[in-house]
Design a protein around this motif. Sequence first.
Motif, PDB file in Angstrom:
ATOM      1  N   GLY A 123       1.090  -1.593  -0.491  1.00  0.00           N
ATOM      2  CA  GLY A 123       0.077  -0.173  -0.130  1.00  0.00           C
ATOM      3  C   GLY A 123       1.145   1.296  -0.257  1.00  0.00           C
ATOM      4  O   GLY A 123       2.796   0.825   0.101  1.00  0.00           O
ATOM      5  N   SER A 124      -0.253   2.250   0.265  1.00  0.00           N
ATOM      6  CA  SER A 124       0.735   3.363  -0.027  1.00  0.00           C
ATOM      7  C   SER A 124      -0.330   4.494   1.132  1.00  0.00           C
ATOM      8  O   SER A 124      -1.106   4.809   0.245  1.00  0.00           O
ATOM      9  CB  SER A 124       1.149   4.226  -1.232  1.00  0.00           C
ATOM     10  N   PRO A 125       0.584   5.611   1.540  1.00  0.00           N
ATOM     11  CA  PRO A 125      -0.107   6.499   1.595  1.00  0.00           C
ATOM     12  C   PRO A 125      -0.339   7.784   0.670  1.00  0.00           C
ATOM     13  O   PRO A 125      -1.393   8.974   1.313  1.00  0.00           O
ATOM     14  CB  PRO A 125       0.647   7.438   3.397  1.00  0.00           C
ATOM     15  N   ARG A 130      -2.263   7.394  -2.107  1.00  0.00           N
ATOM     16  CA  ARG A 130      -3.577   6.258  -3.213  1.00  0.00           C
ATOM     17  C   ARG A 130      -4.460   6.022  -2.258  1.00  0.00           C
ATOM     18  O   ARG A 130      -3.508   5.061  -1.195  1.00  0.00           O
ATOM     19  CB  ARG A 130      -2.842   6.050  -4.294  1.00  0.00           C
ATOM     20  N   ASP A 131      -5.312   5.509  -2.585  1.00  0.00           N
ATOM     21  CA  ASP A 131      -6.390   4.726  -1.941  1.00  0.00           C
ATOM     22  C   ASP A 131      -6.017   3.339  -2.233  1.00  0.00           C
ATOM     23  O   ASP A 131      -5.277   2.990  -3.444  1.00  0.00           O
ATOM     24  CB  ASP A 131      -7.496   5.053  -2.114  1.00  0.00           C
TER      25      ASP A 131
END
Length: 100
Positions: free
Chosen positions: A95-97, A99-100
Amino acid sequence: MVFANAGTLGTVPGKRDALVAHLTRRSDLLLENGCLMYEVGTNDEEPDTVFVIELWESAAAHQASLALPEVRASIDEARPLLSGEFGGFRFEVAGSPLRD
């Protein structure tokens, strides 16, 4: 799941900039085959090393790209610039902060 490949490519002394020029040539083929990002960089503290970070739609897309004739030809063209020293790591992106 997005696949990341981050690595270092050792170059023959004095050939770093030639490899950077080769790796940064425009290639819509990569985009068409699942490459989301392909970034090439250098660090003056390591004058014979090129750094590459790739993001792919999947590990399978990355692997399939390596069989494309155009990619094989590009790799063959780059070989004389390489010292044979390689490093890096691969992982599935969780994941990434950004993008959703």
